[in-house]
Design a protein around this motif. Structure first.
Motif, PDB file in Angstrom:
ATOM      1  N   ASP A 182       0.829  -1.213   0.000  1.00 17.09           N
ATOM      2  CA  ASP A 182       0.000   0.000   0.000  1.00 17.09           C
ATOM      3  C   ASP A 182       0.862   1.263   0.000  1.00 17.09           C
ATOM      4  OD1 ASP A 182      -2.313  -1.505   0.053  1.00 17.09           O
ATOM      5  OD2 ASP A 182      -2.361  -1.576   2.241  1.00 17.09           O
ATOM      6  N   VAL A 183       1.945   1.233   0.755  1.00 16.15           N
ATOM      7  CA  VAL A 183       2.839   2.395   0.816  1.00 16.15           C
ATOM      8  C   VAL A 183       3.622   2.546  -0.483  1.00 16.15           C
ATOM      9  CG1 VAL A 183       4.815   3.425   2.026  1.00 16.15           C
ATOM     10  CG2 VAL A 183       3.013   2.261   3.318  1.00 16.15           C
ATOM     11  N   ALA A 184       4.042   1.415  -1.065  1.00 18.34           N
ATOM     12  CA  ALA A 184       4.843   1.445  -2.300  1.00 18.34           C
ATOM     13  C   ALA A 184       4.063   2.059  -3.459  1.00 18.34           C
ATOM     14  CB  ALA A 184       5.303   0.039  -2.665  1.00 18.34           C
ATOM     15  N   VAL A 185       2.742   1.889  -3.466  1.00 19.77           N
ATOM     16  CA  VAL A 185       1.905   2.512  -4.497  1.00 19.77           C
ATOM     17  C   VAL A 185       1.921   4.035  -4.337  1.00 19.77           C
ATOM     18  CG1 VAL A 185      -0.494   2.819  -5.250  1.00 19.77           C
ATOM     19  CG2 VAL A 185       0.401   0.531  -4.860  1.00 19.77           C
ATOM     20  N   LEU A 186       2.036   4.479  -3.082  1.00 23.66           N
ATOM     21  CA  LEU A 186       1.933   5.902  -2.772  1.00 23.66           C
ATOM     22  C   LEU A 186       3.277   6.634  -2.850  1.00 23.66           C
ATOM     23  CD1 LEU A 186      -0.492   7.680  -1.845  1.00 23.66           C
ATOM     24  CD2 LEU A 186       0.315   7.370   0.487  1.00 23.66           C
ATOM     25  N   LEU A 187       4.340   6.018  -2.331  1.00 27.56           N
ATOM     26  CA  LEU A 187       5.618   6.718  -2.176  1.00 27.56           C
ATOM     27  C   LEU A 187       6.724   6.124  -3.034  1.00 27.56           C
ATOM     28  CD1 LEU A 187       5.836   7.249   1.704  1.00 27.56           C
ATOM     29  CD2 LEU A 187       5.175   8.932  -0.035  1.00 27.56           C
ATOM     30  N   LYS A 188       7.566   7.007  -3.567  1.00 24.63           N
ATOM     31  CA  LYS A 188       8.818   6.627  -4.219  1.00 24.63           C
ATOM     32  C   LYS A 188       9.958   7.089  -3.315  1.00 24.63           C
ATOM     33  CE  LYS A 188       6.411   5.397  -7.831  1.00 24.63           C
ATOM     34  NZ  LYS A 188       5.108   5.491  -7.154  1.00 24.63           N
ATOM     35  N   ASN A 217      18.208  12.173   3.354  1.00 26.03           N
ATOM     36  CA  ASN A 217      18.945  11.264   2.482  1.00 26.03           C
ATOM     37  C   ASN A 217      19.047   9.870   3.097  1.00 26.03           C
ATOM     38  OD1 ASN A 217      20.541  10.841   0.033  1.00 26.03           O
ATOM     39  ND2 ASN A 217      22.251  10.527   1.442  1.00 26.03           N
ATOM     40  N   GLN A 218      19.240   9.790   4.411  1.00 27.11           N
ATOM     41  CA  GLN A 218      19.356   8.473   5.029  1.00 27.11           C
ATOM     42  C   GLN A 218      18.017   7.728   5.007  1.00 27.11           C
ATOM     43  OE1 GLN A 218      21.069   9.578   8.796  1.00 27.11           O
ATOM     44  NE2 GLN A 218      19.084   9.741   9.828  1.00 27.11           N
ATOM     45  N   ASN A 219      16.911   8.486   5.150  1.00 25.62           N
ATOM     46  CA  ASN A 219      15.591   7.843   5.038  1.00 25.62           C
ATOM     47  C   ASN A 219      15.330   7.374   3.607  1.00 25.62           C
ATOM     48  OD1 ASN A 219      15.101   8.300   7.738  1.00 25.62           O
ATOM     49  ND2 ASN A 219      13.971  10.205   7.382  1.00 25.62           N
ATOM     50  N   LYS A 220      15.839   8.148   2.650  1.00 20.88           N
ATOM     51  CA  LYS A 220      15.709   7.777   1.241  1.00 20.88           C
ATOM     52  C   LYS A 220      16.462   6.474   0.964  1.00 20.88           C
ATOM     53  CE  LYS A 220      15.929  11.230  -1.493  1.00 20.88           C
ATOM     54  NZ  LYS A 220      16.397  12.364  -2.334  1.00 20.88           N
ATOM     55  N   ILE A 221      17.672   6.359   1.512  1.00 21.60           N
ATOM     56  CA  ILE A 221      18.482   5.142   1.327  1.00 21.60           C
ATOM     57  C   ILE A 221      17.787   3.934   1.963  1.00 21.60           C
ATOM     58  CG2 ILE A 221      20.660   4.024   1.971  1.00 21.60           C
ATOM     59  CD1 ILE A 221      21.969   6.839   1.746  1.00 21.60           C
ATOM     60  N   ILE A 222      17.198   4.158   3.141  1.00 24.39           N
ATOM     61  CA  ILE A 222      16.499   3.067   3.838  1.00 24.39           C
ATOM     62  C   ILE A 222      15.299   2.588   3.015  1.00 24.39           C
ATOM     63  CG2 ILE A 222      15.082   2.522   5.864  1.00 24.39           C
ATOM     64  CD1 ILE A 222      16.960   4.430   7.453  1.00 24.39           C
ATOM     65  N   TYR A 223      14.544   3.531   2.489  1.00 22.94           N
ATOM     66  CA  TYR A 223      13.344   3.157   1.716  1.00 22.94           C
ATOM     67  C   TYR A 223      13.728   2.425   0.427  1.00 22.94           C
ATOM     68  CZ  TYR A 223       8.641   3.453  -0.240  1.00 22.94           C
ATOM     69  OH  TYR A 223       7.414   3.139  -0.764  1.00 22.94           O
ATOM     70  N   LYS A 224      14.833   2.861  -0.206  1.00 22.49           N
ATOM     71  CA  LYS A 224      15.319   2.151  -1.400  1.00 22.49           C
ATOM     72  C   LYS A 224      15.672   0.708  -1.058  1.00 22.49           C
ATOM     73  CE  LYS A 224      17.230   5.908  -4.229  1.00 22.49           C
ATOM     74  NZ  LYS A 224      18.475   6.531  -4.767  1.00 22.49           N
ATOM     75  N   ALA A 225      16.291   0.510   0.100  1.00 21.02           N
ATOM     76  CA  ALA A 225      16.636  -0.847   0.544  1.00 21.02           C
ATOM     77  C   ALA A 225      15.370  -1.664   0.770  1.00 21.02           C
ATOM     78  CB  ALA A 225      17.470  -0.778   1.827  1.00 21.02           C
ATOM     79  N   MET A 226      14.348  -1.021   1.319  1.00 23.23           N
ATOM     80  CA  MET A 226      13.070  -1.719   1.527  1.00 23.23           C
ATOM     81  C   MET A 226      12.450  -2.131   0.191  1.00 23.23           C
ATOM     82  SD  MET A 226      11.232   0.415   4.600  1.00 23.23           S
ATOM     83  CE  MET A 226      11.639   0.104   6.322  1.00 23.23           C
ATOM     84  N   LEU A 227      12.520  -1.246  -0.806  1.00 22.15           N
ATOM     85  CA  LEU A 227      12.016  -1.572  -2.143  1.00 22.15           C
ATOM     86  C   LEU A 227      12.756  -2.778  -2.718  1.00 22.15           C
ATOM     87  CD1 LEU A 227      11.658   2.020  -3.707  1.00 22.15           C
ATOM     88  CD2 LEU A 227       9.783   0.420  -3.257  1.00 22.15           C
ATOM     89  N   SER A 228      14.075  -2.779  -2.529  1.00 23.76           N
ATOM     90  CA  SER A 228      14.886  -3.902  -3.003  1.00 23.76           C
ATOM     91  C   SER A 228      14.497  -5.198  -2.296  1.00 23.76           C
ATOM     92  CB  SER A 228      16.372  -3.599  -2.777  1.00 23.76           C
ATOM     93  OG  SER A 228      17.172  -4.698  -3.151  1.00 23.76           O
ATOM     94  N   MET A 229      14.265  -5.127  -0.988  1.00 23.40           N
ATOM     95  CA  MET A 229      13.849  -6.307  -0.231  1.00 23.40           C
ATOM     96  C   MET A 229      12.498  -6.830  -0.723  1.00 23.40           C
ATOM     97  SD  MET A 229      14.977  -4.847   3.502  1.00 23.40           S
ATOM     98  CE  MET A 229      14.031  -6.032   4.448  1.00 23.40           C
ATOM     99  N   SER A 230      11.597  -5.910  -1.000  1.00 28.96           N
ATOM    100  CA  SER A 230      10.278  -6.314  -1.483  1.00 28.96           C
ATOM    101  C   SER A 230      10.385  -7.037  -2.822  1.00 28.96           C
ATOM    102  CB  SER A 230       9.369  -5.082  -1.619  1.00 28.96           C
ATOM    103  OG  SER A 230       8.133  -5.419  -2.181  1.00 28.96           O
ATOM    104  N   ASN A 231      11.253  -6.517  -3.698  1.00 30.98           N
ATOM    105  CA  ASN A 231      11.453  -7.150  -5.009  1.00 30.98           C
ATOM    106  C   ASN A 231      12.064  -8.546  -4.882  1.00 30.98           C
ATOM    107  OD1 ASN A 231      10.417  -4.952  -6.404  1.00 30.98           O
ATOM    108  ND2 ASN A 231      12.424  -3.953  -6.615  1.00 30.98           N
ATOM    109  N   GLN A 232      12.811  -8.746  -3.800  1.00 28.85           N
ATOM    110  CA  GLN A 232      13.434 -10.061  -3.575  1.00 28.85           C
ATOM    111  C   GLN A 232      12.573 -10.975  -2.697  1.00 28.85           C
ATOM    112  OE1 GLN A 232      17.786  -9.693  -2.505  1.00 28.85           O
ATOM    113  NE2 GLN A 232      17.299  -7.521  -2.576  1.00 28.85           N
TER     114      GLN A 232
END
Length: 444
Positions: free
Chosen positions: A33-39, A46-61
């Motif tokens: 639900d969050v991934a649909v809303l936020l990029k 910047n550190q929150n941005k890096i964390i969220y990118k890692a979460m996106l990567s985890m979701s893809n895996q």
């Protein structure tokens, strides 16, 4: 004022960013639900941005997210220290007691991101406005494009439950049953065509193709005359080839049945004048809105169409014709430009929830033969994007020295219709008043 703005920190909410990330670590099932809303770029830190990118990567895996797996993912990519280290990651779940309000936190993050983007665009707009080497029209066009891009980026898709779909469909069917006209869309005025299509439908892109001088504009104006003049349905007309005065003359000729030649030359009888005055009275209050800008930019056309919808609530738009619409990149291959235009016009029909009818020229090999879908000029994407494609087919006058016939047989070929039958519609073409009519009307 400028100094105050310069010293201000861009809109952001670090607590909402941390709460969003923390809530995800508490309840990973909320991530879709969050991934649909936020990029990732919606985060200010910047550190929150890096964390969220890692979460996106985890979701893809397909990795289940929690504090430990997130630390491992960041460590694996060498981004742990940039993300604030182990202590910062562990503290995220302390900022939020529950994941219940995750949608609220994510929307706060998104709102701040949109505001930062608007500030950036306004600063660019101000700098460009002071640059006298840039044309004001280009500045306006670029500003509109940037604003539109923000809107498009932040549009979220919805998942519709079957209960709602069935309920809405039954309501629509009941409405159709109670509709005495029998048409669910906007009728064109051509009986057989309207029976086949049930009228022009909302959100549909309709293409009318023909070789030059076969009557594309005449057919469109015959439809517009029925829709706007007779039925009083608000209608927009983008004429990229003819001026508003020429359109006015054509419409008056069609309605009054006084030949276009007489109107152009001024050799009119008193009876002709009376017919034209009566026709003018019918046309005067018609909800027809005309834009006659040649070689119109695609962005300008879309903006003007939105304005028509907002100010006049137009129910249908006609565009004459697709080959005269300009794109931002005139040096791109023709097929790429036409593809961009057709996709954009289909998106416009969906956005405004109205039919968009577009005229289109056919390739040279269609001359003298019955047209087909392969002869749509410019790009196969026109056929792909269109919900309905129609072709005009009739014989040309053999010699300019011959006396022009009063009536010509014509055929409208419905070559594609996503939601209905295809086939031929027999029509009559009256060259003197450049008007198409039903065959039955002439027989009665």
């Amino acid at each position: 004022m400028d100094t105050l703005l310069k010293d201000k920190v861009p809109p952001h909410n670090l607590e909402a960013e941390q709460a969003t990330l923390g809530a995800l670590l508490l309840d990973w099932s909320a991530f879709p639900d969050v991934a649909v809303l936020l990029k990732a770029d919606n985060f200010y830190s910047n550190q929150n941005k890096i964390i969220y990118k890692a979460m996106l990567s985890m979701s893809n895996q397909n990795i289940q997210g929690d504090t430990l797996t997130l630390i491992n993912e960041l460590n694996k990519n060498g981004n742990l220290e940039q993300a604030g280290g182990t202590a910062y990651i562990a503290s995220l779940t302390d900022t939020v007691p529950t994941s219940a309000n995750i949608s609220y936190y994510a929307n706060v993050v998104l709102d701040c991101s949109v505001r930062r983007e608007l500030i950036r665009i306004s600063q660019e707009l101000k700098a460009d406005s002071f640059d006298i080497t840039k044309e004001s029209r280009n500045i306006l066009e670029n500003a509109e494009k940037n604003i539109f891009n923000i809107t498009e980026r932040n549009q979220t898709s919805s998942i519709h439950e079957m209960q709602d779909v069935v309920s809405n469909t039954i309501t629509l069917i009941e409405k159709r049953i109670n509709n005495r006209s029998g048409y669910t869309g906007i009728p064109s005025g051509f009986n057989k065509l309207d029976t086949m299509t049930s009228g022009f439908q909302n959100q549909e892109l309709v293409i009318i193709g023909a070789r030059p001088s076969m009557g594309k504009t005449a057919l469109a104006l015959s439809m517009i005359q029925f829709i706007a003049v007779e039925q009083k349905i608000p209608c927009g007309f983008f004429s990229l080839e003819m001026s508003d005065a020429q359109i006015g003359q054509r419409l008056l000729s069609q309605v009054s049945r006084v030949t276009g030649h007489k109107i152009r030359t001024g050799f009119l009888t008193l009876q002709d004048l009376q017919k034209i005055q009566d026709a003018a009275g019918l046309c005067y209050d018609s909800p027809l809105y005309i834009v006659d800008t040649p070689n119109m930019q695609l962005l300008d056309l879309r903006a003007m169409a939105r304005r028509m919808k907002m100010q006049h609530d137009v129910k249908i738009i006609f565009i004459d014709y697709i080959g005269l619409i300009s794109t931002e990149n005139p040096n791109a291959p023709v097929y790429e430009q036409v593809s961009e235009i057709s996709k954009s016009l289909k998106a416009l029909a969906r956005e405004l929830n109205i039919p968009v009818v577009v005229l289109c020229q056919l390739a040279r090999d269609a001359e003298g033969n019955e047209p087909n879908l392969a002869q749509l000029r410019g790009s196969g994407s026109i056929e792909q994007d269109a919900d309905m494609v129609m072709f005009i087919h009739r014989e040309r006058k053999k010699s300019s020295d011959e006396e022009a016939p009063q009536v010509l047989d014509a055929k409208l070929i419905v070559a594609k219709q996503r939601n209905g039958p295809i086939g031929d519609v027999d029509l009559l073409f009256l060259p003197a008043i450049t008007r198409f009519e039903n065959v039955a009307k002439e027989d009665s």
